[in-house]
Design an enzyme around this catalytic site. Structure first.
Site: not given
Ligand code: PGA
Length: 253
Positions: A11, A13, A97, A99, A169, A175, A215, A236
């Site tokens: 991803n 992003k 997701h 986010e 996730e 992250g 991560s 990510g």
């Protein structure tokens, strides 16, 4: 039962211009040309989808988008439909997701609409779920996952048993450099798989790939992938560099 085919998904992003995306895709294509043991997806930004499709078409890399709108077309400024994604070369789309849930008001209901629209258009949704740190600490992990799966897949009919990919996730691991232990990942994945069996039956539960995200790096991917219910990774940060991402694709070497 034969092990599910692994999927290693990147991803990107909101990173990389069109030129940078094309360059990364070209490098990755060369690096993974010989991969046989896993499916690969990369999800660049919307503007890079079509140029990257030009690079990866006919290769082992599948193209994915990071979001979609469930309507076919209309006065929805700033949105992108499934047909537009398909025509840009996408086979996959990330849905829900954390986010998007956290910063853009995505709800289980909008996630549900998006999953159903994606599958109707022939896209394979990568349906993201996961608990926050506070929810884990207060012992709510399984109830959060339960609600996200039930509501996200409400009224969904699996035409093909593997018609959705789930990505677990944990929000606290995205992250942050804090990866769930492989035991924590396995426990959550096994829970999700048993819930899928309750809701949709054993063929679906056996076929759906459940990815771990949060991560994932070259030094922890192998241990995670050894767990029986971990079928791949949604990555990510470590997907942005083609060399690093290719190490994840060759997780077994
Ligand atoms: P990360 O992101 O690998 O940078 O933790 C994972 C994701 O957001 O899908």
């Amino acid at each position: 039962m034969a092990k599910r085919r692994p999927l290693i998904a990147g991803n990107w992003k909101m990173f990389k211009t069109c030129e940078e995306s094309v360059e990364s895709a070209q490098k990755l294509k060369t690096l993974v040309a010989d991969v046989d043991a896993a499916d690969i997806m990369i999800a660049p930004t919307f503007t890079s989808l079509f140029p990257v499709h030009g690079v990866v078409k006919g290769s082992r890399i599948g193209l994915g988008a990071q979001n979609l709108h469930w309507q076919k077309e209309g006065a929805f400024t700033g949105e992108i439909s499934c047909d537009m994604l398909v025509s840009a070369g996408c086979r996959y789309v990330i849905v829900g997701h954390s986010e998007r849930r956290q910063f853009f008001g995505e709800t289980d209901e909008s996630v549900n609409r998006k999953i159903r629209a994606a599958v109707s258009a022939g896209l394979l949704p990568v349906f993201c779920i996961g608990e926050t740190e506070a929810q884990r600490e207060s012992g709510e992990t399984f109830s959060v996952l339960d609600k996200q799966v039930r509501d996200g897949l409400k009224d969904f009919v699996f035409d093909a048993p593997a018609g959705v990919v789930v990505a677990y996730e944990p929000v606290w691991a995205i992250g942050t450099g804090k990866t769930a232990t492989r035991e924590q990942a396995q426990e959550a994945h096994a829970y999700i798989r048993s819930l899928l069996e309750t809701l949709f039956g054993k063929p679906v539960a056996d076929a759906v790939r459940i990815l771990y995200g949060g991560s994932v790096k070259p030094d922890n991917v192998k241990a995670l992938m050894e767990m029986p219910d971990v079928d791949g990774a949604l990555v990510g940060g470590a997907s942005l560099d083609p060399e690093t991402f290719s190490k994840l694709v060759f997780f077994n070497d």
